[in-house]
Design a protein around this motif. Structure first.
Motif, PDB file in Angstrom:
ATOM      1  N   HIS A 208       0.812  -1.225   0.000  1.00 35.53           N
ATOM      2  CA  HIS A 208       0.000   0.000   0.000  1.00 35.53           C
ATOM      3  C   HIS A 208       0.846   1.276   0.000  1.00 35.53           C
ATOM      4  N   MET A 209       2.145   1.116   0.270  1.00 39.92           N
ATOM      5  CA  MET A 209       3.026   2.271   0.433  1.00 39.92           C
ATOM      6  C   MET A 209       2.441   3.265   1.438  1.00 39.92           C
ATOM      7  N   LYS A 210       1.966   2.694   2.543  1.00 41.61           N
ATOM      8  CA  LYS A 210       1.419   3.480   3.642  1.00 41.61           C
ATOM      9  C   LYS A 210       2.089   3.060   4.952  1.00 41.61           C
ATOM     10  N   GLN A 211       1.940   3.908   5.969  1.00 41.07           N
ATOM     11  CA  GLN A 211       2.542   3.648   7.265  1.00 41.07           C
ATOM     12  C   GLN A 211       1.809   2.523   8.001  1.00 41.07           C
ATOM     13  N   ASN A 212       2.515   1.866   8.888  1.00 42.44           N
ATOM     14  CA  ASN A 212       1.993   0.789   9.730  1.00 42.44           C
ATOM     15  C   ASN A 212       0.686   1.229  10.404  1.00 42.44           C
ATOM     16  N   PRO A 213      -0.425   0.509  10.172  1.00 47.45           N
ATOM     17  CA  PRO A 213      -1.697   0.912  10.785  1.00 47.45           C
ATOM     18  C   PRO A 213      -1.687   0.816  12.307  1.00 47.45           C
ATOM     19  N   LEU A 214      -0.865  -0.056  12.881  1.00 52.68           N
ATOM     20  CA  LEU A 214      -0.775  -0.130  14.334  1.00 52.68           C
ATOM     21  C   LEU A 214      -0.112   1.115  14.910  1.00 52.68           C
ATOM     22  N   TYR A 215       0.800   1.690  14.160  1.00 56.10           N
ATOM     23  CA  TYR A 215       1.426   2.949  14.570  1.00 56.10           C
ATOM     24  C   TYR A 215       0.449   4.107  14.388  1.00 56.10           C
ATOM     25  N   GLU A 216      -0.242   4.122  13.260  1.00 54.00           N
ATOM     26  CA  GLU A 216      -1.188   5.202  12.955  1.00 54.00           C
ATOM     27  C   GLU A 216      -2.375   5.222  13.921  1.00 54.00           C
ATOM     28  N   ARG A 217      -2.784   4.058  14.380  1.00 54.94           N
ATOM     29  CA  ARG A 217      -3.981   3.968  15.253  1.00 54.94           C
ATOM     30  C   ARG A 217      -3.590   3.682  16.713  1.00 54.94           C
ATOM     31  N   PHE A 218      -2.363   3.991  17.075  1.00 55.26           N
ATOM     32  CA  PHE A 218      -1.861   3.611  18.398  1.00 55.26           C
ATOM     33  C   PHE A 218      -2.661   4.237  19.528  1.00 55.26           C
ATOM     34  N   ASP A 219      -3.068   5.481  19.389  1.00 56.49           N
ATOM     35  CA  ASP A 219      -3.850   6.126  20.450  1.00 56.49           C
ATOM     36  C   ASP A 219      -5.186   5.426  20.673  1.00 56.49           C
ATOM     37  N   GLU A 220      -5.797   4.945  19.607  1.00 54.06           N
ATOM     38  CA  GLU A 220      -7.063   4.212  19.742  1.00 54.06           C
ATOM     39  C   GLU A 220      -6.841   2.848  20.420  1.00 54.06           C
ATOM     40  N   ILE A 221      -5.706   2.221  20.135  1.00 53.18           N
ATOM     41  CA  ILE A 221      -5.361   0.971  20.814  1.00 53.18           C
ATOM     42  C   ILE A 221      -5.180   1.228  22.311  1.00 53.18           C
ATOM     43  N   LEU A 222      -4.519   2.323  22.645  1.00 51.74           N
ATOM     44  CA  LEU A 222      -4.311   2.666  24.056  1.00 51.74           C
ATOM     45  C   LEU A 222      -5.635   2.876  24.772  1.00 51.74           C
ATOM     46  N   GLU A 223      -6.602   3.459  24.094  1.00 51.97           N
ATOM     47  CA  GLU A 223      -7.909   3.696  24.714  1.00 51.97           C
ATOM     48  C   GLU A 223      -8.582   2.385  25.101  1.00 51.97           C
ATOM     49  N   ILE A 224      -8.475   1.377  24.240  1.00 53.51           N
ATOM     50  CA  ILE A 224      -9.027   0.050  24.561  1.00 53.51           C
ATOM     51  C   ILE A 224      -8.292  -0.541  25.756  1.00 53.51           C
ATOM     52  N   CYS A 225      -6.972  -0.443  25.735  1.00 54.46           N
ATOM     53  CA  CYS A 225      -6.161  -1.068  26.789  1.00 54.46           C
ATOM     54  C   CYS A 225      -6.420  -0.435  28.149  1.00 54.46           C
ATOM     55  N   ARG A 226      -6.587   0.862  28.201  1.00 55.86           N
ATOM     56  CA  ARG A 226      -6.755   1.529  29.495  1.00 55.86           C
ATOM     57  C   ARG A 226      -8.127   1.244  30.102  1.00 55.86           C
ATOM     58  N   ARG A 227      -9.123   0.869  29.295  1.00 56.82           N
ATOM     59  CA  ARG A 227     -10.457   0.557  29.816  1.00 56.82           C
ATOM     60  C   ARG A 227     -10.566  -0.864  30.357  1.00 56.82           C
ATOM     61  N   HIS A 228      -9.668  -1.750  29.915  1.00 57.65           N
ATOM     62  CA  HIS A 228      -9.713  -3.147  30.368  1.00 57.65           C
ATOM     63  C   HIS A 228      -8.465  -3.539  31.163  1.00 57.65           C
ATOM     64  N   ASP A 229      -7.520  -2.656  31.267  1.00 62.40           N
ATOM     65  CA  ASP A 229      -6.193  -2.920  31.833  1.00 62.40           C
ATOM     66  C   ASP A 229      -5.493  -4.051  31.083  1.00 62.40           C
ATOM     67  N   VAL A 230      -5.311  -3.836  29.799  1.00 64.19           N
ATOM     68  CA  VAL A 230      -4.487  -4.717  28.985  1.00 64.19           C
ATOM     69  C   VAL A 230      -3.099  -4.090  28.900  1.00 64.19           C
ATOM     70  N   SER A 231      -2.090  -4.838  29.285  1.00 61.32           N
ATOM     71  CA  SER A 231      -0.719  -4.353  29.147  1.00 61.32           C
ATOM     72  C   SER A 231      -0.276  -4.527  27.699  1.00 61.32           C
ATOM     73  N   ILE A 232       0.523  -3.597  27.226  1.00 56.56           N
ATOM     74  CA  ILE A 232       1.052  -3.692  25.866  1.00 56.56           C
ATOM     75  C   ILE A 232       2.474  -4.219  25.921  1.00 56.56           C
ATOM     76  N   SER A 233       2.730  -5.240  25.116  1.00 54.74           N
ATOM     77  CA  SER A 233       4.078  -5.739  24.911  1.00 54.74           C
ATOM     78  C   SER A 233       4.502  -5.236  23.534  1.00 54.74           C
ATOM     79  N   LEU A 234       5.314  -4.204  23.523  1.00 56.42           N
ATOM     80  CA  LEU A 234       5.696  -3.598  22.249  1.00 56.42           C
ATOM     81  C   LEU A 234       6.616  -4.548  21.486  1.00 56.42           C
TER      82      LEU A 234
END
Length: 455
Positions: A208-234
């Motif tokens: 796609h010649m586009k940036q990593n969607p996990l990087y682009e949507r990282f703030d939205e991923i954090l929002e899910i994690c903070r509501r359920h207390d999911v730790s992120i393993s980068l």
């Protein structure tokens, strides 16, 4: 016996229920108290380490069977076991057997890396049966829902991450540090990209010649994690897959991105640990830990192995346990085990056992080398039992009691030999400990006192 029962519930949108959030507020949670008792540490020390980001407690509010644990340099070195089916092999019963084997032989966490079949159903069964934290790599389920990697999307990633969080996954590997501008750095490697997640994302980005969607949507991923207390393993999607590729520009470019993502996660009160390389020569291990701790602000380091040589397919639980002991000594907080089948096939329950035994040895050796209080007590007690020829006590204290007794009984099976002051290696005449006990120490001291110093 330790007792734990969480009263936490998922947070409303915008609300954090993470251990990091409470620790920063000065609150000692039930999870922190439970962990403190397990680690023989003060609850306030646990709270302070979590608040500083140097320790995580992976404890999704939806994982009701969980017995909390911690990952951090102030605690004992932990071990993760990987289980999960492949697209060609295994089913739920086999994965539950692997889970039970993992727990029996001392896994502190278990990752479900299932990549085929009914993944949500397998994961649900594993979470319900597990008292230890369960980790996942969401991209494996994402890829199972599309016909080709090119069809992955940011929306699908968020959908899968949300579903896994609601099921009770305690930590997730998120390969948000693999960036489009890093990919050219792997061209000269012997083994290219060996991370499954990293490889899939690379294929998507190039197509796609586009940036990593996990990087682009990282703030939205954090929002899910903070509501359920999911730790992120980068995740380390550009980790080296051979000792020739270790410590190269690609590995450290990703690490620098992970350092920035760590700060972003902490800003949202989300717990973070950093995944580390899989193949690193012995002489580079200490420097790898130093750089990770510096670049990622002392967030816990979680390494696969690392393997210190590439010559032993079928024995990579050994080549990697050597590296694991050394990198644990230098400050790694959790070691991801490697089984004898690494690089060769899907491990079975016996492979899981062999990997865990190797890694429990490595982790314990690291705890001794780090001077962790009480770490050597187990060794000393077993040594005293050995010197006393207390065979039954030796078996009880052994890391793998069944194997220890089976090896002894292979040549000396009768009950008489459970009290014998020798084994089948030396027999009664040549046993050095038996002969040592017969020395007349008072007579020896008198002779020694008459001898000139240094002779």
């Amino acid at each position: 016996m330790l007792q734990y029962r969480s009263a936490r519930r998922p947070g409303e949108p915008g609300k954090a229920v993470t251990q990091l959030h409470y620790a920063r507020e000065g609150v000692i949670t039930e999870e922190m108290r439970f962990v403190a008792e397990r680690e023989r540490m003060e609850p306030e020390v646990i709270r302070d380490e979590v608040a500083r980001g140097r320790m995580i407690i992976p404890a999704n509010v939806n994982h009701t069977s969980l017995e909390p644990m911690c990952i951090g340099k102030a605690a004992r070195v932990k071990i993760n076991a990987n289980i999960g089916n492949s697209q060609t092999t295994s089913e739920i019963d086999a994965e539950i057997e692997k889970l039970q084997t993992s727990i029996k032989y001392g896994a502190d966490t278990v990752m479900d890396l299932s990549s085929g079949g009914d993944i949500p159903r397998i994961r649900r069964a594993i979470i319900e049966a597990s008292p230890v934290p369960i980790g996942t790599v969401p991209i494996y389920e994402v890829i199972s829902r599309v016909k080709s990697p090119e069809e992955m999307s940011g929306d699908l990633f968020l959908e899968v991450i949300e579903e896994q969080a609601e099921q009770g996954v305690d930590y997730m590997t998120i390969h948000a540090g693999v960036l489009l501008q890093h990919l050219h750095l792997v061209q000269s490697r012997i083994t290219g990209i060996v991370s499954r997640g990293g490889g899939l994302l690379a294929k998507w980005m190039v197509h796609h010649m586009k940036q990593n969607p996990l990087y682009e949507r990282f703030d939205e991923i954090l929002e899910i994690c903070r509501r359920h207390d999911v730790s992120i393993s980068l995740g380390d999607g550009l980790r080296p897959g051979s000792v020739a590729d270790a410590s190269d520009d690609a590995q450290f470019a990703e690490l620098r991105t992970l350092g920035k993502l760590t700060e972003r996660a902490w800003e949202r009160d989300v717990q973070v640990m950093i995944e580390g390389p899989g193949h690193i020569p012995l002489d580079q291990l200490e420097e790898n830990v130093r750089l990770q701790q510096e670049i990622c602000h002392e967030a816990p380091f979680y390494t696969l192995g690392p393997l210190v040589t590439d010559i032993a397919p079928g024995y990579d639980h050994i080549t990697s346990a050597i590296g694991a002991a050394v990198i644990g000594w230098h400050g790694t907080s959790m070691l991801c085990y490697v089984t004898p089948k690494e690089h060769l096939g899907l491990p079975n329950a016996e492979d899981v056992k062999q990997g865990l035994i190797a890694y429990r040895i490595a982790a314990h050796a690291a705890d001794i080398a780090r001077g962790r209080p009480g770490a050597r007590d187990w060794d000393d007690e077993l040594s005293r039992a050995r010197y006393a020829f207390d065979w039954r006590r030796q078996f009880e204290l052994a890391l793998d009691p069944e194997t220890a007794q089976a090896m002894h009984d292979e040549t000396l099976p009768d009950d008489y030999f459970k009290t014998a002051e020798f084994c089948s290696m030396c027999g009664p005449k040549f046993c050095p400990m038996h002969n040592f006990r017969d020395v007349d120490w008072s007579a020896l001291k008198k002779v020694a006192d008459r001898l000139p110093a240094g002779s």
